[in-house]
Write a protein that holds these residues in place. Structure first.
Motif: not given
Lengths: 372, 359
Positions: A89-91, A114, A116, A143
């Motif tokens: 995930f991005g962060d 990354i 989604y 998640t």
């Protein structure tokens, strides 16, 4: 904008603030468990506008923040291996391990991507049969279903070059650990609405009864958060401790039963280290024996990883509500989003980052009236 | 005895100009390069084949009015590495023109000439390149500026991502115009030329394969006409910025730092389209930090604000212009937002790219 404007209405907010003021007679400390709620509170300045008697404590509900340093170092080691496509995930990409982050791994030639959805990682595995695709499966119960689905699908479709590095955490044991702590100051909780959308509210009744602490399931838009606070304060003032659902447009008592079934099949409960807090018994998920073959930790031997935390960083105390981010000596000095000592400064949901980004000049008076 | 080979009727079986894809030779400076220029770039940029091609363009600044306007040129360059090359509302081609036109215009200058340098990846489809070049030509025409010089290099397959473009532009700054970040002065008004966040969200939605129900189009547009209209009502514009990468937040933060002033804006006044707000909420992004390609931030003296705003709203690219805040003599170097609930918060630059949040 449907579902955005309605929950950001300044007039309704004024009314909620006034309602809260009217019922508050004593000092109360309320913990919002989820990082998304922390973000909404700080971004909109809700804590500034609440009356002085109510203190908001920012809880450990940012999955990025509580992922232990050792887990991140493992991710970095795996991502650095040749022929590995590491998906996250991005962060999570910018979260520093002991000496670098996934961005640096990428700049050094690692294939870090990354995604989604973890299902995108499964697709990548299918498209790249000569590579090992690893997904960093972190997060709370929110998640978990998608992460579980990725493993389930990989198994069903016989995709053998896919694996997950699991660092899942669970909310109820964390709440329990916080109220059980000797010097706990938390009088009531805003429970994380999206976690409950999966798990339902049924897990929280026993916590309320056992610890006599109000828990209100709360959403993430500014008005949702205010309504959650209002309900907790009313309970506290009336001496009640009950489970309430202030997010019924998303959360039901039973939750998403299909998701729960899938998660229970793919994962099993285990003890889990929480960054800055330590080990909480029965507070995480790992792959169940039937799916262990998809465990990246077993598939890749990256050696023993010893990851001491920064001695200056007090993120554990922040996560448990003992101090506010700006009460840490390193805040804004040794520790900034550019050079974070702990993950609470990295993730946009982290309490320290939220404080740094939005509240560095606490106390300044701003008169805008832009004339428009 | 076999017949001797007859070379008289022989012709090369490879018709040079009919390559369907870029080959290394297109950057070699030989016939392939020349044919690429002649058959693809010149028509796209509306340059007649009869025009004499030389090693450099020659621009007659006398005709362009340099001396009369005080003798100052604005000069800017930018490189374009967008993925995907085509997205709703635009392409790398019009970005490469509009981006540089707008950078030049942010000094108050009217762009008079652009250069374009291409780095092409071996294997790029000729049709794709033609489409990019055609978009550049159309955008240049719309902006009223010509591409007068260029260069093409080809790199091995895998060494680039289709096509990279660098453009540079020059423009003449009218006399008496002094637009720069350092001129932001307490009391000044902050104007935004229209709805924000559209370009970034449009590109991201294509890049990540995300569908949001309604298609958001990039706002890619040339702003030199808008700037000319603004200058027509006040030559004393203090600051202009086009909030591209980093969005409006980055522009405001840079201005606050450079001028050592505070900037305060009201979130309730921000023109954020519903689709952008929705996409940003979904991805955990901040619309104020999302890129724009056809918007500008103007900082003007309060006495000029009404006239400038009126001139902007009369221009197609500024129809929804609005005031969002002002420059203040407080919290120097820092941008502060007043939230819709009436609280205040510091607005900071993003460290790098915004990253989608986990949940």
């Amino acid at each position: 904008m449907k579902y955005l404007d309605e929950f950001n209405d300044p007039e309704l907010a004024k009314k909620l603030f006034a309602d809260i003021d009217r019922v508050t007679t004593k000092r109360w400390a309320i913990m919002e468990v989820c990082g998304g709620q922390t973000h909404a509170i700080i971004r909109n300045g809700i804590d500034q506008l609440l009356n002085d008697k109510i203190e908001l404590i920012h809880g450990p509900g940012c999955p990025v923040c509580v992922t232990p340093l050792g887990g991140i170092d493992k991710a970095l080691a795996i991502a650095s291996l040749p022929d590995v496509i590491f998906c996250s995930f991005g962060d999570m990409i910018r979260v520093p391990g002991s000496n670098r982050d996934l961005f640096q791994v990428r700049s050094e030639g690692g294939d870090v991507r990354i995604v989604y959805s973890p299902l995108d990682a499964v697709k990548l595995a299918e498209e790249n049969p000569d590579k090992e695709v690893v997904f960093f499966a972190i997060g709370f119960e929110t998640t978990a279903p998608a992460n579980a689905m990725s493993v389930h699908q990989a198994k069903q479709r016989g995709i053998t070059n896919f694996s997950v590095l699991v660092s899942h955490v669970l909310v109820p044991p964390a709440i329990e650990a916080i109220v059980d702590a000797e010097d706990s100051r938390v009088d009531g909780f805003l429970a994380a609405g999206h976690v409950c959308s999966i798990m339902g509210t049924w897990q929280y009744g026993p916590l309320v009864d056992k610890h006599q602490v109000p828990i209100v399931v709360t959403g993430f838009e500014p008005l949702d958060v205010l309504e959650g606070i209002r309900r907790v304060v009313i309970q506290l003032e009336e001496g009640r401790a009950e489970l309430e659902n202030a997010y019924p447009r998303v959360v039901s008592e039973e939750g998403n039963v299909h998701a729960q079934t899938l998660v229970a099949e793919v994962f099993e409960v285990c003890d889990r280290m929480w960054r800055g807090i330590g080990e909480i018994p029965q507070s995480g998920w790992r792959l169940a024996p039937a799916y262990r073959e998809f465990d990246a930790e077993l598939r890749f031997d990256v050696g023993a990883i010893d990851s001491p935390e920064s001695e200056l960083c007090r993120s554990g105390e922040v996560l448990q509500g003992f101090i506010k981010p700006n009460e840490c000596e390193a805040f804004g000095k040794e520790c900034t989003p550019r050079k974070p000592l702990g993950a609470t400064m990295v993730s946009s949901e982290g309490a320290c980052a939220a404080y740094y980004q939005y509240r560095r000049l606490d106390g300044i008076e701003v008169e805008v009236s832009a004339g428009g | 005895m076999a017949d001797k080979p007859n070379f008289n009727g022989w012709s090369c079986p490879l018709p040079l100009r009919d390559y369907e894809r870029i080959v290394i030779g297109h950057g070699g400076g030989g016939k392939l390069s020349a044919e690429l220029v002649e058959h693809l770039f010149l028509p796209a940029f509306d340059v007649g084949v009869s025009e004499e091609l030389r090693d450099s363009a020659v621009i007659d600044l006398g005709t362009a009015g340099l001396a009369e306007s005080g003798g100052r040129l604005a000069f800017s360059t930018d490189s374009y590495v967008v993925r995907p090359l085509f997205f709703p509302g635009g392409s790398i081609g019009d970005l490469a023109i509009n981006g540089t036109v707008n950078d030049v215009a942010m000094s108050g200058a009217q762009p008079i000439a652009l250069s374009s340098g291409f780095i092409l990846e071996e294997g790029l489809e000729m049709a794709t390149l033609a489409r990019v070049a055609s978009d550049m030509g159309t955008a240049a025409k719309l902006a009223g500026v010509r591409v007068v010089t260029g260069d093409t290099k080809v790199v091995d397959a895998g060494q680039a991502d289709g096509v990279y473009i660098n453009t540079a532009g020059i423009g003449i700054i009218p006399e008496g115009v002094d637009i720069r970040p350092g001129r932001a002065t307490p009391g000044d008004v902050v104007i935004l030329s229209g709805p924000i966040g559209m370009h970034g969200v449009a590109v991201m939605s294509k890049r990540e394969g995300l569908e949001f129900g309604t298609e958001i189009e990039s706002d890619s547009a040339p702003l030199n006409g808008l700037v000319a209209d603004m200058l027509a009502v006040s030559k004393d514009l203090h600051v202009l910025r086009d909030p591209t990468r980093g969005g409006v937040t980055a522009s405001l933060c840079e201005i606050a730092t450079t001028a050592d002033v505070g900037i305060a804006y009201e979130e309730a006044l921000l023109p954020i389209p519903a689709e952008v707000a929705g996409a940003c909420a979904f991805l955990g992004l901040d619309a104020m930090s999302v890129a724009n390609e056809g918007k500008l931030v103007a900082i003007v003296a309060p006495e000029d604000a009404d006239a400038v705003l009126g001139a902007m709203q009369a221009n197609a690219y500024g129809r929804e212009a609005c005031i969002i805040g002002k420059v203040v003599d407080a919290h120097h170097g820092v941008v502060v937002a007043k939230t819709t609930f009436g609280a205040t918060r510091v607005v900071d630059l993003q460290l790098g790219e915004q990253l989608p949040r986990i949940c």
